[in-house]
Design an enzyme around this catalytic site. Structure first.
Site, mmCIF file in Angstrom:
data_model
loop_
_atom_site.group_PDB
_atom_site.id
_atom_site.type_symbol
_atom_site.label_atom_id
_atom_site.label_comp_id
_atom_site.label_asym_id
_atom_site.label_seq_id
_atom_site.Cartn_x
_atom_site.Cartn_y
_atom_site.Cartn_z
ATOM 1 N N PHE A 1 36.521 44.809 7.231
ATOM 2 C CA PHE A 1 36.409 43.380 7.535
ATOM 3 C C PHE A 1 35.613 43.139 8.818
ATOM 4 O O PHE A 1 35.917 43.690 9.873
ATOM 5 C CB PHE A 1 37.824 42.792 7.661
ATOM 6 C CG PHE A 1 37.844 41.319 7.896
ATOM 7 C CD1 PHE A 1 37.577 40.441 6.847
ATOM 8 C CD2 PHE A 1 38.113 40.798 9.151
ATOM 9 C CE1 PHE A 1 37.593 39.063 7.049
ATOM 10 C CE2 PHE A 1 38.135 39.428 9.364
ATOM 11 C CZ PHE A 1 37.873 38.564 8.312
ATOM 12 N N PRO B 1 45.479 48.534 1.633
ATOM 13 C CA PRO B 1 44.158 48.178 2.163
ATOM 14 C C PRO B 1 43.879 46.680 2.122
ATOM 15 O O PRO B 1 43.108 46.175 2.942
ATOM 16 C CB PRO B 1 43.188 48.937 1.247
ATOM 17 C CG PRO B 1 43.970 49.373 0.063
ATOM 18 C CD PRO B 1 45.376 49.488 0.513
ATOM 19 N N VAL C 1 41.744 46.168 9.401
ATOM 20 C CA VAL C 1 40.443 46.844 9.496
ATOM 21 C C VAL C 1 39.824 47.080 8.123
ATOM 22 O O VAL C 1 38.734 47.615 8.009
ATOM 23 C CB VAL C 1 40.548 48.214 10.210
ATOM 24 C CG1 VAL C 1 40.832 48.018 11.691
ATOM 25 C CG2 VAL C 1 41.592 49.096 9.559
ATOM 26 N N GLU C 2 40.527 46.682 7.061
ATOM 27 C CA GLU C 2 39.963 46.869 5.731
ATOM 28 C C GLU C 2 39.627 45.508 5.103
ATOM 29 O O GLU C 2 38.561 44.980 5.317
ATOM 30 C CB GLU C 2 40.887 47.755 4.881
ATOM 31 C CG GLU C 2 41.002 49.138 5.546
ATOM 32 C CD GLU C 2 41.692 50.212 4.719
ATOM 33 O OE1 GLU C 2 41.984 49.981 3.542
ATOM 34 O OE2 GLU C 2 41.942 51.291 5.291
ATOM 35 N N MET C 3 40.573 44.898 4.369
ATOM 36 C CA MET C 3 40.233 43.626 3.727
ATOM 37 C C MET C 3 40.873 42.416 4.425
ATOM 38 O O MET C 3 40.523 41.280 4.132
ATOM 39 C CB MET C 3 40.614 43.707 2.251
ATOM 40 C CG MET C 3 39.808 44.810 1.546
ATOM 41 S SD MET C 3 40.558 45.410 0.026
ATOM 42 C CE MET C 3 39.751 44.339 -1.152
#
Ligand SMILES: [Cu+2]
Lengths: 338, 104
Positions: A85, A122, A127-129
């Site tokens: 993201f 996730p 830090v991902e979606m």
């Protein structure tokens, strides 16, 4: 069935008699949980969700961003640590989604057991979606097309999307992501010309002198075990403690899951921290005692200096290339339910 | 200590241990052999290790929690079953290794 019998017979020719050679053969079925059997509807729905960027907070990131079929099921833009993201960099290297169906622990530290348990992590990770499920679930329920597909795939849902059904659908698709036939598979089924002489010598080293198959064992080239291979030295101050973070068990100090080596040429950089650029370097580290040889707390006793020469390492990496199969047939969706 | 007392103590220990059985589980080819057992509370389970590498049997079952720690090749580790119930024992290094225990 006959094929497998025949292969087992031929195996005797390819391998020395004392090894249970059938362990290298593909299991007859992909394991699937009783409460989420794979059906074409579930797989198709899971595939759409897997590639749909609307599962992220700003509609830019999908599972495929970090686990893309055209990149060996890891980052579309190869990076040592996952970029999610708004370009945020996560703590670890994206592992491949290939053959995760065969694993009974997910993540580098094994903190999830099933693909269903894994799938929601996730989506919410910042830090991902970066998409809270409390926002995502209502968002998905507003998409009529998805409601219809959930109803078809999971009639009991009556088309009402919950996080459980979301996880189940994604996991169903992931279970179709399995490795294709590589030269190694043809060789092990009895076609001795399928791998070069050099790769065959590499296989001998792999399961002999170099000890690789102590951990990279069986059809998936992983026995699912956890080890500290000496990527970092000493007490790991300021470094990742791996599975020890899940529970402070002595055996888990600085250990990470043994990754599959199927299609390994497609997924550089390597290791949980993405610190290794090439298969030569990875083989040198795993086969000659780790990056750090001494004073590594809890280093596996099977990461030892086998004194592999450059030519032996080259044979092993040639063998690792023979684990690459053609990309699996897959239509990557471009249109999504509305 | 006089001999009589010693003999008494010895027979007492023997009498106590006579009821408790020891169940041998081998760790071989990255599996527990056998992969399920039925035991009585107070029995012991002895883990052998016929593999060339280390194993580490443990359970997170609350009543019977134990952790053998790293167990290298050709060594034994023994644990005592404390409470009735069913639970599974795993290897901390090789989580594909699973032993189902029924304690009566
Ligand atoms: Cu083990």
């Amino acid at each position: 069935m006959i094929k497998i019998l025949l292969a087992t017979l031929l195996l005797g020719v390819a391998l020395q008699a004392n090894e249970d050679a059938s362990k290298w053969l593909r299991p007859a079925e992909v394991p699937q949980p009783k409460n989420n059997k794979m059906t074409p509807e579930r797989i198709e729905l899971g595939k759409l969700l897997y590639f749909d960027t609307r599962l992220s907070a700003n509609d830019t990131i999908s599972c495929a961003t970090c686990h893309h079929p055209l990149s060996g099921w890891t980052d579309l833009n190869p990076a040592p640590k996952a970029v999610g993201f708004e370009g945020r960099v996560g703590p670890r290297n994206s592992p491949v989604v290939l053959n995760t169906a065969y694993q009974n622990r997910q993540f580098w530290d094994g903190r999830a057991r099933t693909l269903e348990q894994q799938a929601l992590g996730p989506i919410e990770a910042d830090v991902e979606m970066n998409m809270p499920l409390t926002t995502l679930i209502p968002k998905l329920n507003k998409i009529k097309g998805y409601q219809k597909l959930f109803k078809k795939a999971y009639p009991k849902s009556k088309g009402i999307i919950t996080k459980e059904y979301l996880a189940k659908a994604i996991a169903s698709f992931e279970r179709t992501v399995v490795s294709t036939i590589a030269p190694f598979d043809k060789y092990i089924m009895g076609d001795s010309n399928a791998m070069s002489k050099k790769a065959q010598a590499g296989f001998e080293l792999f399961r002999g002198k170099a000890l690789c198959s102590t951990c990279h064992d069986g059809f998936n080239f992983s026995d699912g075990s956890f080890h500290n291979i000496g990527l970092n030295d000493g007490e790991l101050k300021g470094k990742e403690l791996g599975r020890y973070n899940v529970k402070a068990r002595a055996a888990w100090y600085g250990v990470f899951k043994t990754p599959t080596l199927r299609d390994i040429v497609k997924s550089a950089p390597y290791m949980h921290d993405g610190s290794v650029k090439s298969l030569t370097e990875a083989t040198h580290i795993c086969g000659n005692g780790g990056r750090f040889i001494h004073n590594v707390k809890n280093k596996s006793t099977f990461i030892m200096d086998n004194e592999l020469s450059r030519s032996e390492i080259s044979k092993i990496t040639t063998f690792l290339h023979a684990l690459e199969g053609p990309n699996m047939k897959l239509h990557i969706p471009t249109k999504f339910p509305q | 200590m006089n001999t009589l007392l010693k003999t008494l103590l010895l027979s007492l220990t023997l009498a106590l241990s006579a009821n408790a059985a020891d169940h041998i589980i081998d760790q071989k080819g990255k599996t527990f052999v056998p992969s399920s057992i039925t035991v009585k509370v107070g029995d012991t389970i002895t883990f052998k290790n016929s593999d060339a590498f280390a194993h580490n049997a443990y359970t997170d079952d609350e009543a019977n929690e134990f952790d053998t720690g790293m167990q290298s090749s050709s060594t034994n580790k023994t644990v005592t079953v404390k409470e009735a119930g069913t639970f599974s024992i795993e290897c901390a290094i090789h989580p594909n290794m699973l032993l189902e225990v029924t304690a009566e």
